[in-house]
Scaffold this motif. Sequence first.
Motif, PDB file in Angstrom:
ATOM      1  N   ILE A 162       0.857  -1.183   0.000  1.00 10.97           N
ATOM      2  CA  ILE A 162       0.000   0.000   0.000  1.00 10.97           C
ATOM      3  C   ILE A 162       0.894   1.234   0.000  1.00 10.97           C
ATOM      4  O   ILE A 162       1.844   1.313   0.775  1.00 10.97           O
ATOM      5  CB  ILE A 162      -0.919   0.019   1.243  1.00 10.97           C
ATOM      6  N   THR A 163       0.631   2.181  -0.866  1.00  7.04           N
ATOM      7  CA  THR A 163       1.469   3.373  -0.982  1.00  7.04           C
ATOM      8  C   THR A 163       1.009   4.489  -0.043  1.00  7.04           C
ATOM      9  O   THR A 163      -0.108   4.454   0.492  1.00  7.04           O
ATOM     10  CB  THR A 163       1.449   3.910  -2.419  1.00  7.04           C
ATOM     11  N   ASP A 164       1.886   5.484   0.118  1.00  5.60           N
ATOM     12  CA  ASP A 164       1.519   6.665   0.901  1.00  5.60           C
ATOM     13  C   ASP A 164       0.291   7.347   0.302  1.00  5.60           C
ATOM     14  O   ASP A 164      -0.607   7.797   1.027  1.00  5.60           O
ATOM     15  CB  ASP A 164       2.683   7.657   0.955  1.00  5.60           C
ATOM     16  N   ALA A 165       0.256   7.417  -1.013  1.00  3.69           N
ATOM     17  CA  ALA A 165      -0.889   8.053  -1.691  1.00  3.69           C
ATOM     18  C   ALA A 165      -2.175   7.279  -1.421  1.00  3.69           C
ATOM     19  O   ALA A 165      -3.253   7.871  -1.261  1.00  3.69           O
ATOM     20  CB  ALA A 165      -0.633   8.136  -3.196  1.00  3.69           C
ATOM     21  N   ASP A 166      -2.082   5.953  -1.350  1.00  2.00           N
ATOM     22  CA  ASP A 166      -3.259   5.132  -1.024  1.00  2.00           C
ATOM     23  C   ASP A 166      -3.769   5.468   0.378  1.00  2.00           C
ATOM     24  O   ASP A 166      -4.983   5.581   0.595  1.00  2.00           O
ATOM     25  CB  ASP A 166      -2.906   3.641  -1.089  1.00  2.00           C
ATOM     26  N   LYS A 167      -2.847   5.599   1.322  1.00  2.00           N
ATOM     27  CA  LYS A 167      -3.243   5.913   2.702  1.00  2.00           C
ATOM     28  C   LYS A 167      -3.904   7.289   2.797  1.00  2.00           C
ATOM     29  O   LYS A 167      -4.896   7.468   3.518  1.00  2.00           O
ATOM     30  CB  LYS A 167      -2.009   5.869   3.618  1.00  2.00           C
ATOM     31  N   ILE A 168      -3.367   8.248   2.078  1.00  2.99           N
ATOM     32  CA  ILE A 168      -3.952   9.592   2.083  1.00  2.99           C
ATOM     33  C   ILE A 168      -5.372   9.555   1.523  1.00  2.99           C
ATOM     34  O   ILE A 168      -6.303  10.134   2.095  1.00  2.99           O
ATOM     35  CB  ILE A 168      -3.067  10.564   1.278  1.00  2.99           C
ATOM     36  N   GLU A 169      -5.549   8.840   0.408  1.00  8.66           N
ATOM     37  CA  GLU A 169      -6.879   8.739  -0.196  1.00  8.66           C
ATOM     38  C   GLU A 169      -7.845   7.999   0.718  1.00  8.66           C
ATOM     39  O   GLU A 169      -9.020   8.375   0.831  1.00  8.66           O
ATOM     40  CB  GLU A 169      -6.780   8.037  -1.553  1.00  8.66           C
ATOM     41  N   MET A 170      -7.377   6.957   1.417  1.00  4.89           N
ATOM     42  CA  MET A 170      -8.234   6.231   2.352  1.00  4.89           C
ATOM     43  C   MET A 170      -8.691   7.134   3.486  1.00  4.89           C
ATOM     44  O   MET A 170      -9.866   7.120   3.875  1.00  4.89           O
ATOM     45  CB  MET A 170      -7.497   5.015   2.907  1.00  4.89           C
ATOM     46  N   ASN A 171      -7.785   7.930   4.020  1.00  7.28           N
ATOM     47  CA  ASN A 171      -8.169   8.859   5.089  1.00  7.28           C
ATOM     48  C   ASN A 171      -9.202   9.862   4.593  1.00  7.28           C
ATOM     49  O   ASN A 171     -10.171  10.173   5.289  1.00  7.28           O
ATOM     50  CB  ASN A 171      -6.936   9.591   5.619  1.00  7.28           C
ATOM     51  N   ARG A 172      -8.995  10.372   3.393  1.00  7.61           N
ATOM     52  CA  ARG A 172      -9.939  11.350   2.845  1.00  7.61           C
ATOM     53  C   ARG A 172     -11.322  10.735   2.682  1.00  7.61           C
ATOM     54  O   ARG A 172     -12.332  11.335   3.064  1.00  7.61           O
ATOM     55  CB  ARG A 172      -9.422  11.865   1.497  1.00  7.61           C
ATOM     56  N   LEU A 173     -11.385   9.528   2.142  1.00  3.63           N
ATOM     57  CA  LEU A 173     -12.664   8.855   1.956  1.00  3.63           C
ATOM     58  C   LEU A 173     -13.346   8.558   3.283  1.00  3.63           C
ATOM     59  O   LEU A 173     -14.559   8.744   3.440  1.00  3.63           O
ATOM     60  CB  LEU A 173     -12.459   7.559   1.175  1.00  3.63           C
ATOM     61  N   LEU A 174     -12.578   8.103   4.257  1.00  2.00           N
ATOM     62  CA  LEU A 174     -13.149   7.689   5.540  1.00  2.00           C
ATOM     63  C   LEU A 174     -13.711   8.869   6.332  1.00  2.00           C
ATOM     64  O   LEU A 174     -14.792   8.772   6.921  1.00  2.00           O
ATOM     65  CB  LEU A 174     -12.101   6.946   6.364  1.00  2.00           C
ATOM     66  N   VAL A 175     -12.995  10.003   6.353  1.00  2.00           N
ATOM     67  CA  VAL A 175     -13.464  11.136   7.160  1.00  2.00           C
ATOM     68  C   VAL A 175     -14.683  11.811   6.539  1.00  2.00           C
ATOM     69  O   VAL A 175     -15.390  12.561   7.217  1.00  2.00           O
ATOM     70  CB  VAL A 175     -12.349  12.178   7.405  1.00  2.00           C
ATOM     71  N   HIS A 176     -14.973  11.542   5.253  1.00  2.00           N
ATOM     72  CA  HIS A 176     -16.120  12.170   4.592  1.00  2.00           C
ATOM     73  C   HIS A 176     -17.318  11.230   4.433  1.00  2.00           C
ATOM     74  O   HIS A 176     -18.341  11.643   3.893  1.00  2.00           O
ATOM     75  CB  HIS A 176     -15.714  12.684   3.207  1.00  2.00           C
ATOM     76  N   CYS A 177     -17.184   9.973   4.902  1.00  2.00           N
ATOM     77  CA  CYS A 177     -18.239   8.998   4.601  1.00  2.00           C
ATOM     78  C   CYS A 177     -19.334   8.942   5.657  1.00  2.00           C
ATOM     79  O   CYS A 177     -20.356   8.285   5.456  1.00  2.00           O
ATOM     80  CB  CYS A 177     -17.628   7.608   4.415  1.00  2.00           C
ATOM     81  N   GLY A 178     -19.138   9.601   6.797  1.00  2.00           N
ATOM     82  CA  GLY A 178     -20.142   9.586   7.855  1.00  2.00           C
ATOM     83  C   GLY A 178     -19.993   8.456   8.846  1.00  2.00           C
ATOM     84  O   GLY A 178     -20.831   8.295   9.740  1.00  2.00           O
ATOM     85  N   ALA A 179     -18.926   7.658   8.739  1.00  2.00           N
ATOM     86  CA  ALA A 179     -18.708   6.547   9.670  1.00  2.00           C
ATOM     87  C   ALA A 179     -18.319   7.066  11.047  1.00  2.00           C
ATOM     88  O   ALA A 179     -17.790   8.175  11.189  1.00  2.00           O
ATOM     89  CB  ALA A 179     -17.614   5.625   9.136  1.00  2.00           C
TER      90      ALA A 179
END
Length: 476
Positions: A185-202
């Motif tokens: 998993i790349t650094d860019a993947d981790k950044i994108e995962m954080n962005r998706l997670l904080v905006h999904c309402g979980a």
Amino acid sequence: MKNVTDPTSGKGIVKNSRVKKPIIKNSIIKNREELLSHGLVKARKSCLDIIEYALNEVDPYHATHRAVQLHQEILIVDNQEYDLKTIDHIYVIGAGKATFRQAQAMDEILGDRIDEGVVVVKHGQAKPLNHIKILESAHPVPDQNSFEASLEMIRLSKKAKENDLVICLMSGGVSSNCCYPVDGITDADKIEMNRLLVHCGAQVTEIMSVRRHLSKIKGGRLGLMIQPATCITLTVSDAIGDPLEWNADWTHPDSSTFQDAVDILHRYGLWDKIPARVRDYFSNFTKEKETPKSLGNGKFQYCMTIKTIDLWKAAEMQSKKLGFTPYLLTSELKGESREAGRVLCSIAREAHKSHKLFDIPCALIATGETGVRIHGEPKGKGGANQELGCGACLDLTPEENIVVGAIDTDGTDGPTDYAGALTDGFSVNRAQGMGMDFHRELMEHNTSELLKNISDIIYTGHTGSNVNDLVVILVS
């Protein structure tokens, strides 16, 4: 009674080892005058006074001094003693939005006894310390500094040997401040995962469950690297119910599973949006991918220096002093921010109308952490507490003596430089008078601009703390 070193003077003084260090009350809210220039001024002032008092009471610096004392060569942590004559080296590591104030206290307490220390905080929080290096990185979405900082945590953890002591400082924000992805998993993947997670309402614990299974340091994995050294983890709780594992994420075993992470991604419609490498990783389970469920016979102590109860108890105490009967509505506030605000305020409106629910005047208090679910691109910036404050005043009228204060205790609500909102029955009318559609701006997540225009945004700067979000509704 024990002879304990005074952390400020270094001189031996006789006092009880659990005595509280005096708390100096600081003025935290920077734009009080602007917030009190309109609306229900008297009630707004009381609401700000309650919020400010509560923030002062959850200062990690003072809490660390209460929990940790040094008596000659005996380090006392939450009544557990460590003979420093048997310790070869002391290392301090940590990350999170409340860890600078923790580090400041530990720097004073241990001084030259610290062989090396590195603590990571949010951009804008760092100040120089004598014995601990302070690094900065991004929050709520990590940046390159977050990845470089995690290498420092790993280096110091692996450097520690059997007769060494590692002091780990942790608070909310650690997941963004320090990131180290699993292989593949790349650094860019981790950044994108954080962005998706904080905006999904979980919920926060759901977000952390996913993050743990993509990290080489979270979910207790850093604790395994620290072994066989002794590890003391000092935490400031920002998790509902103060569960230790969510607040001591690096050094505590993980109860969530690999399958939990997969289920959460499906639950919030993220499975088809996540990076392909992450989806491939979660599609092929192996035993090695699971987080540790035990740290074996490791030498670990955990001390929660501030709990979420300390926040609402402080708000309760100050409400009484100001003549408001306090009621804790919930310490487990969750859900969509604007809707949570609307529901909380409907309770306040009923109390104001019928006088049957609560003794008036009253302070309705709630703590927890709500979330914002964003579809598409937002019009502007905002945060959970700003949206909660805006949602709460949608149905209020100027005739109702109700004021709503909602803040993120670290002083930075979401990706903004503002702490939260202070609204009342005049807020919607003020926006309309300026040609703004209050409801539309809220739905388009443009709450920072909206609240700034009507002078209802709370600005504190970095508070140095990070507990739960705090909502105070005054019914006069």
